[in-house]
Structures are given as C-alpha cells and as structure tokens.
Design a protein around this motif. Structure first.
Motif, short mmCIF file in Angstrom:
data_model
loop_
_atom_site.label_atom_id
_atom_site.label_comp_id
_atom_site.label_asym_id
_atom_site.label_seq_id
_atom_site.Cartn_x
_atom_site.Cartn_y
_atom_site.Cartn_z
N ILE A 1 -35.93 -12.35 50.30
CA ILE A 1 -34.68 -13.05 50.62
C ILE A 1 -33.53 -12.06 50.74
CG2 ILE A 1 -34.30 -13.54 48.16
CD1 ILE A 1 -32.85 -16.12 49.08
N ALA A 2 -32.70 -12.28 51.73
CA ALA A 2 -31.48 -11.49 51.92
C ALA A 2 -30.30 -12.46 51.87
CB ALA A 2 -31.50 -10.75 53.25
N VAL A 3 -29.37 -12.21 50.97
CA VAL A 3 -28.18 -13.05 50.84
C VAL A 3 -27.05 -12.40 51.61
CG1 VAL A 3 -26.54 -14.13 49.28
CG2 VAL A 3 -28.94 -13.87 48.59
N LEU A 4 -26.63 -13.03 52.70
CA LEU A 4 -25.49 -12.53 53.47
C LEU A 4 -24.24 -13.21 52.95
CD1 LEU A 4 -27.77 -11.49 55.28
CD2 LEU A 4 -26.38 -12.09 57.26
N PRO A 5 -23.34 -12.49 52.32
CA PRO A 5 -22.17 -13.11 51.70
C PRO A 5 -21.09 -13.48 52.72
CG PRO A 5 -22.08 -10.75 51.38
CD PRO A 5 -23.38 -11.04 52.08
N THR A 6 -21.49 -14.25 53.75
CA THR A 6 -20.50 -14.72 54.72
C THR A 6 -19.45 -15.54 53.99
OG1 THR A 6 -22.11 -16.47 55.20
CG2 THR A 6 -21.96 -14.65 56.76
N ARG A 7 -18.20 -15.29 54.30
CA ARG A 7 -17.09 -15.90 53.55
C ARG A 7 -16.54 -17.15 54.23
NH1 ARG A 7 -15.13 -12.33 49.77
NH2 ARG A 7 -13.04 -13.23 49.84
N SER A 8 -17.01 -17.44 55.42
CA SER A 8 -16.53 -18.60 56.17
C SER A 8 -17.64 -19.06 57.12
CB SER A 8 -15.27 -18.23 56.96
OG SER A 8 -14.93 -19.25 57.88
N PRO A 9 -17.69 -20.35 57.43
CA PRO A 9 -18.69 -20.82 58.40
C PRO A 9 -18.61 -20.12 59.74
CG PRO A 9 -17.77 -22.68 57.21
CD PRO A 9 -16.95 -21.48 56.82
N VAL A 10 -17.41 -19.68 60.16
CA VAL A 10 -17.33 -18.99 61.46
C VAL A 10 -18.06 -17.65 61.41
CG1 VAL A 10 -15.23 -20.16 62.22
CG2 VAL A 10 -15.05 -18.06 60.87
N GLN A 11 -18.08 -17.00 60.25
CA GLN A 11 -18.87 -15.78 60.12
C GLN A 11 -20.36 -16.11 60.14
OE1 GLN A 11 -17.40 -13.76 56.54
NE2 GLN A 11 -16.24 -12.38 57.86
N GLY A 12 -20.72 -17.25 59.54
CA GLY A 12 -22.11 -17.68 59.58
C GLY A 12 -22.57 -17.98 60.99
N LEU A 13 -21.71 -18.63 61.79
CA LEU A 13 -22.06 -18.92 63.18
C LEU A 13 -22.23 -17.64 63.98
CD1 LEU A 13 -19.68 -21.95 63.85
CD2 LEU A 13 -22.17 -22.03 63.59
N ALA A 14 -21.38 -16.65 63.70
CA ALA A 14 -21.49 -15.36 64.40
C ALA A 14 -22.82 -14.68 64.06
CB ALA A 14 -20.32 -14.46 64.03
N ALA A 15 -23.22 -14.77 62.79
CA ALA A 15 -24.49 -14.18 62.39
C ALA A 15 -25.67 -14.89 63.04
CB ALA A 15 -24.62 -14.23 60.86
N LEU A 16 -25.59 -16.22 63.11
CA LEU A 16 -26.67 -16.98 63.73
C LEU A 16 -26.81 -16.66 65.21
CD1 LEU A 16 -26.29 -20.53 62.14
CD2 LEU A 16 -28.27 -19.02 61.98
N ALA A 17 -25.70 -16.32 65.85
CA ALA A 17 -25.73 -16.06 67.28
C ALA A 17 -26.57 -14.83 67.63
CB ALA A 17 -24.31 -15.87 67.81
N VAL A 18 -26.75 -13.91 66.69
CA VAL A 18 -27.52 -12.69 66.99
C VAL A 18 -28.86 -12.68 66.28
CG1 VAL A 18 -25.41 -11.36 67.38
CG2 VAL A 18 -26.45 -11.37 65.11
N HIS A 19 -29.18 -13.77 65.57
CA HIS A 19 -30.46 -13.82 64.85
C HIS A 19 -31.64 -13.83 65.81
CE1 HIS A 19 -33.79 -15.22 62.47
NE2 HIS A 19 -33.78 -16.42 63.02
N GLU A 20 -32.62 -12.98 65.53
CA GLU A 20 -33.85 -12.93 66.32
C GLU A 20 -35.03 -12.77 65.37
OE1 GLU A 20 -34.01 -10.11 69.46
OE2 GLU A 20 -32.05 -10.67 70.29
N SER A 21 -35.84 -13.81 65.25
CA SER A 21 -36.96 -13.77 64.32
C SER A 21 -38.05 -12.79 64.75
CB SER A 21 -37.57 -15.16 64.17
OG SER A 21 -37.99 -15.66 65.42
N ALA A 22 -38.03 -12.37 66.02
CA ALA A 22 -39.05 -11.42 66.50
C ALA A 22 -38.79 -10.00 65.99
CB ALA A 22 -39.08 -11.42 68.02
N ARG A 23 -37.55 -9.74 65.56
CA ARG A 23 -37.24 -8.41 65.04
C ARG A 23 -37.83 -8.23 63.64
NH1 ARG A 23 -31.19 -8.16 67.15
NH2 ARG A 23 -30.90 -9.77 65.57
N ARG A 24 -37.94 -6.99 63.19
CA ARG A 24 -38.28 -6.73 61.80
C ARG A 24 -37.20 -7.33 60.92
NH1 ARG A 24 -37.45 -1.81 60.65
NH2 ARG A 24 -38.60 -1.81 58.67
N PHE A 25 -37.59 -7.77 59.72
CA PHE A 25 -36.67 -8.47 58.83
C PHE A 25 -35.41 -7.65 58.56
CE2 PHE A 25 -35.31 -9.72 54.46
CZ PHE A 25 -35.00 -11.05 54.73
N ASP A 26 -35.59 -6.38 58.20
CA ASP A 26 -34.44 -5.54 57.88
C ASP A 26 -33.51 -5.39 59.08
OD1 ASP A 26 -35.34 -5.23 55.33
OD2 ASP A 26 -36.32 -3.31 55.69
N GLU A 27 -34.09 -5.24 60.26
CA GLU A 27 -33.27 -5.08 61.47
C GLU A 27 -32.49 -6.36 61.76
OE1 GLU A 27 -36.07 -4.05 64.44
OE2 GLU A 27 -36.24 -1.94 63.82
#
Length: 541
Positions: free
Chosen positions: A399-425
């Motif tokens: 598990i990786a906890v991303l300490p996003t401080r606002s939902p808009v930061q969470g949406l930005a993170a989701l926009a670049v999420h790619e499950s095909a990449r290695r977890f760390d990447e």
C-alpha cells in the motif's frame, strides 16, 4: 483560560491527544525496545486513543445538549479500555480510568491534581510487576509535580506535562535496555504526548511541539543505536502476546492475575465494574485463554506469535489477491462518482466524522487487490491512514498512502494513474501530479476567529489557498474570484472547479469567464461535487 475542566475540554483533549500521537507514532514505534522490541508502541497508543476519542464523540452525539464532565471522562476511559492495544494501551486506559474516577466529582484544579495522582496509582496497580524507567515512572513524576502546585487548571496541567518530559529524559538511567539502545521509553514518550495535549486543551492553545526524544542523539544516531535489536522478540521472550476483553466479576480477578502471572510476563490487567482488558506475554496462549474462561467471558481475543509474525506476513503477501486498486476518500456523492468514473474505488466519508484507521483498513481490504494506492484528500487523515497501512502491510497488502490534501489533488493523481505501469512508477507519477496541483477552497466561518488574513466573523466566506486562509469576504462569488485570480497569477494550464452542495447558479460561469480573461491559454473544467463542507474547491495544475 479555564477555571474548571468540563466536557468540551475533555473532547478537545481527546482530539489533540490523537493528533499528537498520530504525529509521533512512527517515532515512538522506533523507540520501542522494551518490554519486547516489536516496534508497535506508537501504533498501539494511537489506536487506543483513537477508540477513546471516538467514544467521547459518541457521548456528545447521544446527549441532546452537552454531557457533563463525568460522562465525557468516563466515555474516554471506557473507549480506551475497549480499544486498548498492547501493553502500553492497557496501561494508558487504566490511567484514564483513574482520572475519570476523580473527575466524576468535578474538574477544579485540586481535583485535577487528585485525578493525576489516582491515574498513576491505578496504572501501577494494573501492572503485575511494575518496572521503573517506563510509562509508569513518567506518570508518577507528572502526578508528583502537579501535587506540588497550588495554581489554577492551566498551571497544574502544564506542570504535569513538563515534569513528564523531564522524567522521560531520565528513563535510560533507570532501565538498562534503554541505555544500551540509546533511547527513552516509548510508552513514556506516548504519555508525554497525551499530557501535552491535556495542557494545550486546558490552555486553549494549539498542540505543543514534539519533545526531544533522545539524549545526545540525532535521528541518524537513533537509527544506528537500534541496530541489533531484533524484531520480533528474540531469545528470552515468551512466544505469544495475548490480549482480550473479559466480562467477569471483580472478585475473580485476583485468581486470574495469579494464574496468568505463573504463565508469563508483561501482565497488565485494567478496568473494573465487570469489564477488564487483559494483556500478557506467554509461551502457552491456550492456557492464558483458558484462565480467562475460568474467570468469566473473554472476547475480542487477539493472539500474536512474535517469532512467526514476519513469516505469516510474508506468506500472506505471496497469497494475496492480484492486481492493483486505487481507493479515494471523498465526502460528496458527485465527487464519488467522478472518482469511480476515473477507475477508483471510493470510501464515502461523513464530513462531520472522518474515518478511523479501522474503517480505512476495511475499505482497502474490500478492494481485494495486492497493491493499493490510497488517496486521502484530507490532511487530517494522515495519522489514521498510517496506522491502517501498517496493519495492512502485515496482511501482505502493498500500500502507498498519497497524502493528497484536497479532492482536486486526488483527481489530478487519478488522471495519470496507469495500472499497467510498475507500482512504484505509478505511485511516483500520481504523487507528482498531485504535488503539481495547487488547491483552494471556500468555507463559511462558524464564529469569530483570528486567521492569517485577519479577523473573521460568523458567516464570513473564507478563501483558503493551500490550506491557509488568504481571503475573507462576504459572498461566494466575490471571494471565489479573488482566490482564483491569485492562483492564476502564478500561472497554470488547467483549472478544475468542483461545486459543493447549494452553490448559487451562475457562480461557475463567472469563474470560468474570469479564468479565460486572465489566462486565455488555460482550460477550465467544472464538476458537481456535492460536498457539504466546502461550497467550492479549486485546483490549478
């Protein structure tokens, strides 16, 4: 400043104590070399106080008006007892119970001094073989110093806190294992945090800063000094930690204590009035449970095999579900739908009651994935998420906890999420996207208060940029325009507006027009978030 301790102050105390332990949890875990160097004292204390704070909140919710001091103090003590984790958690629960016994008579300075004294006595009584240089010593010194004061409530609490700090720094002189490791007692450090929170609550201050944890050691020195201390327990320690709640008549406890004392060590029995929390280290876990059955009804039984804990965690990791998931914590139904559309699982949180570590852990388990990225979207959740993550890692979840401080930061993170990449990447890319997003929100002031932008009054619209109040206005539209304009002054490529519940019609259109006028090259997107706490969330990437 208070003259008499009351229920709201107990509520504030429980919240500040949870915050303080959350901030110090990892440090306290690192200090944990006694009685078993298993590195979990900070986590155990945090989970114990988390249960105590939740019980206080329930106490307030169950009263039509406001509970009295006796009810709030009793709720805090019982919550700690029921949720106690580890040796240190049971002792802390007994300390709180001792205080509650005295505070049932009132909360003036003299009674607070008596409460601190009773707390120390109760803690010593709970431990079968008290050892100096531990949490017990810190509690006793705090009570002794407070008893010597004749001042008000704030002076009493502050004196106890400062005496606890001093006692903590002397614990290595009293316990050889601490001196050898070059650390202070972990449980005592946790109690210092709890007493500091009490002093802050009474004085109406923000939480006190962290105390010096080591004598002549920096962070590197601490890490080096702990090398060679095996985790979990090495030779000479019993094989199992057994902890359970026990429903039993008070008169059965002497026989139970005697029986458990012959089976192992680190025996702590706290509670009273028919409900007890029992903690012991033994080689025969079955015998420890059988002893409980002879006394009454044991429940919430937890048995940890020290030597095999790491092996079990490794086995669980090999058999854990495959795949990766992202879990977003949000409070608006519209935000939840947005996250789900972006491929994230969602924990829909109550805006008035942030999820506890157990709720976060269970939500992650429901994802049924071997790898999980947790988007908090709220800085207040970091401590609870840290405790949950530690539990989940023992279960084999990466598990990786991303300490996003606002939902808009969470949406930005989701926009670049790619499950095909290695977890760390994937985690690095999501973290970078969130970090590149400045965030703001509008909130309504509940009362008069000092802020970084000046004094606000009840009903004022507050514009917060990156967590700090930057604008105080009278209307949503004008305040939102000032906030957005300031954010765009630093540049940006994409503006995200998330509208809360009950936002007036036309607000989004006005802000979109402002963005186009000030920065024609910037794209703007608008979402219906439905969140209650913030009428408007703004993100600028």
């Amino acid at each position: 400043m208070l003259d008499t301790l009351d229920a709201p102050t107990v509520r504030t105390w429980s919240r500040l104590a949870l915050t303080a332990l959350g901030q110090a949890r990892e440090e306290i875990d690192a200090l944990n070399v006694y009685p078993v160097p298993d590195g979990d004292t900070g986590t155990n204390l945090y989970l114990t106080v988390e249960a105590a704070a939740a019980a206080v909140e329930r106490c307030f919710a169950e009263h039509a008006g406001e509970p009295d001091l006796a009810a709030a103090a009793a709720a805090m003590a019982r919550g700690a007892l029921v949720g106690a984790r580890g040796n240190s958690g049971v002792i802390l629960a007994q300390l709180l119970r001792g205080m509650a016994e005295v505070l049932a008579r009132g909360g003036d300075p003299a009674l607070l001094r008596q409460a601190l004294q009773r707390a120390a006595e109760a803690a010593y009584q709970a431990v079968a073989e008290p050892v100096e240089g531990t949490l017990l010593t810190v509690a006793a010194e705090a009570a002794r110093a407070a008893a010597g004061t004749a001042g008000g409530l704030a002076e009493t609490a502050d004196t106890a806190y400062r005496a606890a700090r001093t006692a903590l720094m002397h614990t290595p002189e009293q316990l050889d294992v601490l001196a050898e490791a070059g650390v202070v007692d972990a449980g005592g450090r946790g109690l210092v945090a709890v007493l500091g929170a009490l002093a802050d609550a009474v004085a109406g201050q923000t939480p006190m800063g962290p105390v010096a944890l080591r004598q002549g050691l920096g962070a590197t020195g601490l890490a080096e000094s702990c090398e060679g201390h095996e985790r979990p327990a090495g030779p000479g320690h019993p094989a199992f930690e057994v902890i359970y709640l026990l429903d039993a008549p008070d008169d059965t406890l002497p026989a139970l204590r005697a029986r458990l004392g012959t089976l192992g060590d680190s025996l702590v029995v706290g509670g009273g009035d028919g409900l007890w929390s029992v903690h012991v280290h033994v080689d025969d876990a079955g015998a420890a449970v059988e002893a409980a059955l002879e006394a009454g009804r044991p429940h919430r039984i937890r048995i940890t095999h020290f030597a095999e804990a790491a092996a079990r965690a490794g086995k669980r990791a090999r058999t854990a579900p495959e795949g990766r998931a992202v879990l977003s914590v949000v409070s608006g139904t519209g935000l939840a739908e947005l996250c789900e559309q972006a491929g994230s699982a969602v924990l829909l949180a109550d805006p008035d009651r942030p999820p506890a570590s157990a709720e976060l852990a269970e939500a992650v388990r429901r994802c049924a994935a071997r790898e999980v990225v947790l988007l908090l979207n709220d800085p207040e959740l970091r401590a609870a998420a840290g405790a949950a993550a530690d539990q989940l890692r023992e279960e084999g979840v990466r598990i990786a906890v991303l300490p996003t401080r606002s939902p808009v930061q969470g949406l930005a993170a989701l926009a670049v999420h790619e499950s095909a990449r290695r977890f760390d990447e994937d985690v690095v890319a999501m973290t970078s996207a969130a970090g590149a997003t400045r965030y703001a929100e509008l909130a309504i002031a509940e009362g008069e208060s000092w802020t970084m932008a000046g004094v606000c009054q009840a009903g004022d619209v507050l514009g917060l940029i990156d967590g700090d109040v930057a604008v105080i206005g009278t209307g949503l539209a004008e305040t939102g325009a000032v906030v957005l304009s300031r954010m765009l002054a630093a540049g940006g490529e994409l503006v995200t507006l998330v509208l809360g519940e009950g936002v007036p019609a036309g607000l989004a259109e006005e802000l979109v027009a402002l963005a186009r006028k000030q920065r024609p090259e910037v794209d703007t997107v608008v979402f219906e978030g439905g969140q209650e706490a913030a009428p408007l969330l703004i993100g600028v990437e």
